[in-house]
Enzyme design. Structure first.
Site, PDB file in Angstrom:
ATOM      1  N   GLU A   1       0.839  -1.338  -0.132  1.00 12.63           N
ATOM      2  CA  GLU A   1       0.150   0.074  -0.054  1.00 12.63           C
ATOM      3  C   GLU A   1       0.867   1.334   0.024  1.00 12.63           C
ATOM      4  O   GLU A   1       0.457   2.150  -0.834  1.00 12.63           O
ATOM      5  CB  GLU A   1      -1.028  -0.107   1.141  1.00 12.63           C
ATOM      6  CG  GLU A   1      -2.158  -0.896   1.190  1.00 12.63           C
ATOM      7  CD  GLU A   1      -1.714  -2.437   1.372  1.00 12.63           C
ATOM      8  OE1 GLU A   1      -0.639  -2.503   1.856  1.00 12.63           O
ATOM      9  OE2 GLU A   1      -2.323  -3.134   0.799  1.00 12.63           O
TER      10      GLU A   1
ATOM     11  N   HIS B   1     -12.338  -5.457   7.328  1.00 14.73           N
ATOM     12  CA  HIS B   1     -13.189  -5.121   6.115  1.00 14.73           C
ATOM     13  C   HIS B   1     -14.434  -4.216   6.247  1.00 14.73           C
ATOM     14  O   HIS B   1     -15.264  -4.062   5.510  1.00 14.73           O
ATOM     15  CB  HIS B   1     -13.700  -6.419   5.428  1.00 14.73           C
ATOM     16  CG  HIS B   1     -12.533  -7.325   5.201  1.00 14.73           C
ATOM     17  ND1 HIS B   1     -11.640  -8.280   5.865  1.00 14.73           N
ATOM     18  CD2 HIS B   1     -11.868  -7.443   3.747  1.00 14.73           C
ATOM     19  CE1 HIS B   1     -10.686  -8.612   5.204  1.00 14.73           C
ATOM     20  NE2 HIS B   1     -10.743  -8.197   4.042  1.00 14.73           N
TER      21      HIS B   1
END
Ligand SMILES: Cc1ncc(C[n+]2csc(CCOP(=O)(O)OP(=O)(O)O)c2C)c(N)n1
Ligand SMILES: [Mg+2]
Length: 767
Positions: free
Chosen positions: A489, A556
C-alpha cells in the site's frame, strides 16, 4: 561549518549539513540531466549546488527561514535547512516544462520516506516510454528517458519502505538510481545495529540480475575515491537510462565531520580510532590529494581555490542574512514609529518599544507581540494611534497568515473548489444497473478521454478490482493503463505521488479502507503537505480510491475517518453515499489539480442505480451537502453508508410523527463550505451527527464545524448528539455488525429521546 556557527549564534534554529558526502554528489551531478528527477534527503547540498538548482544564498536563506519564495525557492522558509526542492510550477500553479529542467521533488524529514515517491518518479518514465499516446506530452518527458535519482542514508535503509520500494522497482523494472550514502552511522547508532551483516550491499545481493532473471544492478564504491565514483556513476547511469533497469550504488566509507546535526556531538559515540579515520579519509581532503597526485593543480592553486570558496560562502551567508533581516525590518520600522506616537497616550508603551528596539535580531513575532501588548495598554484610548496600531496588527496578521499558512490546497485555476458542477442527466434510456457498472462507465470514459489517466492497485488490472469497477478495462486500454500491483500500500501511493508530480493522472487504489493505515505516513508526510511545504512550488494531483465503512468483520468494515481527517489536511476527503456520487467526484477531481481520497461504500457495488447519460461529464462540487429528505423536527447530518441507515430510521420516525431532515455531507474535507447545515438547524432546533467512526471521531469533527464555525449552537433547543460505532473494531457476523456499528433502531432511539425530552406526553419513554 559556517552554517553550524549560525545556529550556535542563535541566528538559525537548527542545522543539518552534507559535509563528508560531497565528492559522490559531484559524481552524481555529472550524470544528472535535464528532465531527470531527484528524491533524496538532507545531505544533498553539494549535489543541489552542482546541478545549479541551489545557490549559496538560497542555502543560507533556508537556514534562517526566510519566507520570501525568491530567497528560499524550495519552501519559502517552511522547511528545515537541507530540505531541497525545485520549483516545478509556475506562478499560476501550472506545471513548467519539466522535461527541460533539472528537478528535485521536495524533501521530507522522516527517514526513508523519500523512497515511495522515488518509485513513482521512476515509474512515470516507464509509462512515458511505453505508452505511445503520451509521446505528445513533450513538456513532461523526453520519451521516458529520464532517471529518478534517489539518495538515502545507510541507517535509513533499515526502514520497511526502503525494502518495499526497492522490491517494487525490481518488479516494475523502472529507471530508478538509488545512492546509499553510508557513513556507518544513523546519528549515534552504527551499522551493526542497523543492518544484517552490518552492510546493506551484502544484504541486497539477492536483487542482482542473473542471465535469465531481471533484478536490480548493484555497485559499491568508496565515498572518497573521486575517480572511481565518476566511473561508477557513468556506468550506472548508462545502464539505468538505456535499459530501464533499477540500479543501486552503495557509497561506502563516507564521513560526517560535523556530527549528525547541530543538536549533538559525535565525540560522545564515535571512538578515537573512528574519529581519526574520518579525519584521514575526509573526501575533500582525499580529492585534493588526488588532484595533486594527478598534477591537475599545484598546492598553491588548491589553497587559493579553497580560500576563494570560503570567502564566497561567507559573502553569501552575509548577504542572505541581510536580506532576511531587511525583509523583517520593514514591518518593524513602521511599528516602532507608531509605538513612539503612542508613548504620549500611555507611557508604558515606551517600555514595550524599548524592549523591541533592544531585542537582538528581532523576528516578526517580536514585533507582533509588542504591537499586541501596546494594543492592550491603549484599550481605553480614543487617540488615532490606537486604531493605527490595530490596523498594523490586522495587516500583519493577514500577511503572516499568507506567509505561514497558504497553499495547503491548490490555489490555481484548477483548484477542485473551482470545478463547475455538471448535474447528472437521465432519460428513458438510462438503465438501472449495479453500482459497480456506474463506476466502470466513469473509469472507461476517463481512460478514453485522457491518456495521462491510469489506474494501479492490488487486483485492479486483470480482474478489474475486487468489486469489478475496472472489469474489462485492462483488456480495452492495455496493461500500462490499468495495472496490477503487489501488496504494498505504501508504495502504491508513492507510485501515484511520483507519477502525479510528473504530470500524469494516476488513480491509486487501496483495496480496503482498513489498509490505508499502511500508507497513512506517506499520505500525511508527503502528499498532504506537498503544496504547503513548497509554498505552491509542486503539486501531485493523485486520486486515491478506496472502499470501506461497512461490510463484514474486522479489517473489512473500517471507517477510521477521524484518523484520516486529522492526518490528511491538504488532501480532500470525499465520502460519496453511492456510485453515481462517486463518479461525480472522480470526474471533478480528474479536472482539478488537487489530491483527493475517495471512499466508496463497500456494500454499495451491487445496489441498483440509474446510469446517468452523461457519466463521463457529470461533476459534483466539493463542500456542498445534499438534503436527502426534508423535515422540521431534527437535522441529521451523516455521510457514506450511514445515509441508508439514517434514511431507514427517518422513515420509521415519520410513521410516529417525527420529521427528520437528513443531510448527506458528501465531502468532509472540505465540509459544507456554504454553511447550509446551520440553516437546517435554524428550522429544526435539534442536531444529530451520525457516522460509523469511533465516538469523538469524525462526528466530533462535524460537530465543531457546525456548532462553532457555523454558529449553530445559538439555534439549539436540545443538546447536540452524536451517533457512532463502538470504540472497538466491528465484530464479525451480522450480529457483530449490528452491535458494533450504528443501526436504524439506535438512530431511531437517539432522535426519539430528543423529542421525548421536549414533549414526553406525545413521546413517552420507550423503556
Ligand atoms: C522516521 C524517523 N525516525 C527517526 C528520525 C530521526 N533521525 C533523523 S536522521 C536519523 C539518522 C539517519 O541516519 P542515516 O540514514 O544513516 O543518514 P545520515 O544522517 O547518517 O546521513 C534519525 C534517526 C527521523 N527523521 N525519521
Ligand atoms: Mg548514516
Amino acid at each position: 561549518m559556517l552554517g553550524r556557527k549560525e545556529v550556535f549564534l542563535g541566528k538559525a534554529k537548527f542545522g543539518i549539513f552534507g559535509d563528508g558526502k560531497e565528492v559522490a554528489q559531484i559524481a552524481m551531478a555529472k550524470v544528472f540531466r535535464a528532465g531527470d528527477f531527484r528524491s533524496g534527503y538532507y545531505r544533498d547540498q553539494t549535489f543541489m549546488l552542482a546541478i545549479n538548482e541551489l545557490t549559496l544564498e538560497q542555502y543560507f536563506a533556508q537556514l534562517y527561514a526566510h519566507t520570501d519564495v525568491n530567497a528560499d525557492p524550495a519552501s519559502a522558509g517552511r522547511l528545515m535547512n537541507g530540505h531541497f526542492a525545485t520549483r516545478m510550477l509556475d506562478e499560476n500553479g501550472e506545471l513548467r516544462d519539466v522535461s527541460k529542467l533539472k528537478n528535485s521533488s521536495a524533501d521530507i524529514s522522516p527517514t526513508a520516506a523519500q523512497m515511495p515517491r522515488l518509485l513513482g518518479l521512476a515509474y512515470a518514465s516507464k509509462l512515458f516510454r511505453n505508452n505511445a499516446e503520451l509521446k505528445e506530452f513533450t513538456n513532461l518527458s523526453n520519451g521516458g528517458n529520464e532517471i529518478a535519482f534517489g539518495t538515502i542514508g545507510n541507517a535509513s535503509t533499515a526502514e520497511g519502505m526502503f525494502f518495499e520500494a526497492l522490491n517494487a522497482a525490481g518488479v516494475l523494472q523502472v529507471p530508478m538510481l538509488t545512492s546509499v550514502w553510508d557513513d556507518n552511522y544513523g546519528i549515534s547508532v552504527s551499522n551493526e545495529y542497523q543492518t544484517t551483516k552490518g552492510n546493506i550491499y551484502a544484504v541486497l545481493q539477492g536483487f542482482k540480475p542473473t542471465d535469465d532473471e531481471k533484478g536490480i544492478e548493484l555497485f559499491t564504491v568508496r565515498g572518497w575515491d573521486y575517480d572511481a565514483l565518476c566511473r561508477t556513476y557513468l556506468e550506472a547511469e548508462k545502464i539505468c537510462r538505456t535499459s530501464h533497469v533499477p540500479v543501486l550504488i552503495h557509497v561506502d566509507e563516507m564521513t560526517q565531520p560535523l556530527g549528525h546535526s547541530t543538536s549533538g556531538s559525535q565525540e560522545r559515540y564515535k571512538s578515537k580510532e573512528r574519529l581519526a579515520w574520518e579525519a584521514e579519509f575526509d573526501c575533500i581532503k582525499k580529492m585534493r590529494e588526488w588532484i595533486l597526485s594527478q598534477e591537475f593543480a599545484t598546492p598553491d592553486e588548491m589553497d587559493l581555490i579553497e580560500k576563494e570558496a570560503k570567502a564566497r560562502a561567507k559573502a553569501a551567508k552575509e548577504s542572505a542574512w541581510k536580506a532576511f533581516m531587511d525583509d523583517i525590518q520593514q514591518d518593524q520600522q513602521a511599528l516602532l514609529s507608531l509605538l513612539e506616537d503612542a508613548v504620549a497616550v500611555n507611557p508604558e508603551v515606551g517600555d514595550v518599544r524599548t524592549a523591541l528596539v533592544r531585542t537582538t535580531n528581532p523576528l516578526r513575532m517580536d514585533a507582533v507581540k509588542a504591537a499586541k501588548t501596546a494594543a492592550r495598554l491603549l484599550r481605553h484610548s480614543s487617540a488615532p494611534v490606537r486604531k493605527e496600531i490595530a490596523e498594523w496588527v490586522k495587516r500583519t496578521n493577514r500577511e503572516n497568515g499568507e506567509r505561514f499558512s497558504s497553499n495547503l490546497y491548490s490555489e490555481s485555476e484548477s483548484s477542485a473548489l473551482k470545478i463547475a458542477e455538471v448535474p447528472a442527466s437521465f432519460s428513458e434510456k438510462s438503465g438501472l444497473v449495479d453500482g459497480r457498472e456506474v463506476l466502470k462507465a466513469c473509469f472507461d470514459a476517463a481512460l478514453k478521454r485522457d491518456p495521462r489517466v491510469f489506474a494501479i492497485g492490488e487486483d485492479v488490472g486483470f480482474i478489474g478490482d475486487v468489486n469489478q469497477g475496472f472489469a474489462g478495462l485492462q483488456k480495452k486500454y492495455g496493461e500500462m493503463r490499468v495495472t496490477d500491483t503487489g501488496i504494498r500500500e505504501c508504495t502504491i501511493i508513492g507510485q501515484g505521488i511520483g507519477a502525479a508530480l510528473r504530470g500524469l493522472r494516476p488513480i491509486a487504489e487501496i483495496q480496503y479502507l482498513d489498509y490505508l493505515i499502511y500508507a497513512i505516513q506517506t499520505l500525511s508526510d508527503d502528499l498532504a503537505c506537498l503544496q504547503y511545504r513548497t509554498r505552491g512550488g509542486q503539486k501531485a494531483p493523485l486520486i486515491i480510491r478506496t472502499r470501506g465503512h461497512r461490510l463484514e468483520g474486522v479489517w473489512h468494515a473500517g471507517s477510521p475517518i477521524g484518523m484520516i481527517l486529522h492526518s490528511l489536511r491538504g488532501i480532500y476527503v470525499l465520502v460519496p453515499r453511492n456510485m453515481t456520487q462517486a463518479a461525480g467526484f472522480y470526474n471533478t477531481m480528474l479536472r482539478s489539480d488537487d489530491a483527493a481520497l475517495i471512499i466508496e461504500c463497500l456494500n454499495g457495488y451491487r445496489l441498483k442505480e440509474r446510469l446517468p447519460d452523461n457519466i463521463g461529464e457529470l461533476a459534483l462540487p466539493l463542500g456542498v451537502p445534499e438534503i436527502l429528505r426534508e423535515g422540521s423536527d431534527v437535522t441529521i447530518v451523516t455521510y457514506g453508508s450511514m445515509c441508508r441507515i439514517v434514511m431507514e430510521a427517518a422513515d420509521d420516525l415519520q410513521r410516529i410523527g417525527i420529521s427528520c431532515e437528513v443531510i448527506d455531507a458528501q465531502t468532509l474535507l472540505p465540509f459544507d463550505i456554504h454553511h447550509m447545515i446551520v440553516n437546517s438547524v435554524k428550522k429544526t432546533g435539534r442536531i444529530v451527527f451520525a457516522d460509523e467512526d469511533v465516538p469523538g471521531g469524525a462526528s466530533a469533527f462535524m460537530m465543531q464545524k457546525v456548532l462553532e464555525e457555523q454558529n449553530a449552537y445559538q439555534y439549539l433547543d436540545a443538546k447536540p448528539t452524536t451517533i457512532t460505532a463502538k470504540e472497538h473494531r466491528p465484530a464479525y457476523g451480522s450480529d457483530g455488525d449490528y452491535f458494533s456499528k450504528p443501526n436504524p433502531e439506535e438512530v431511531f432511539e437517539s432522535v426519539y429521546a430528543l423529542l421525548s425530552e421536549a414533549d414526553p406526553g406525545t413521546f413517552p419513554a420507550l423503556y
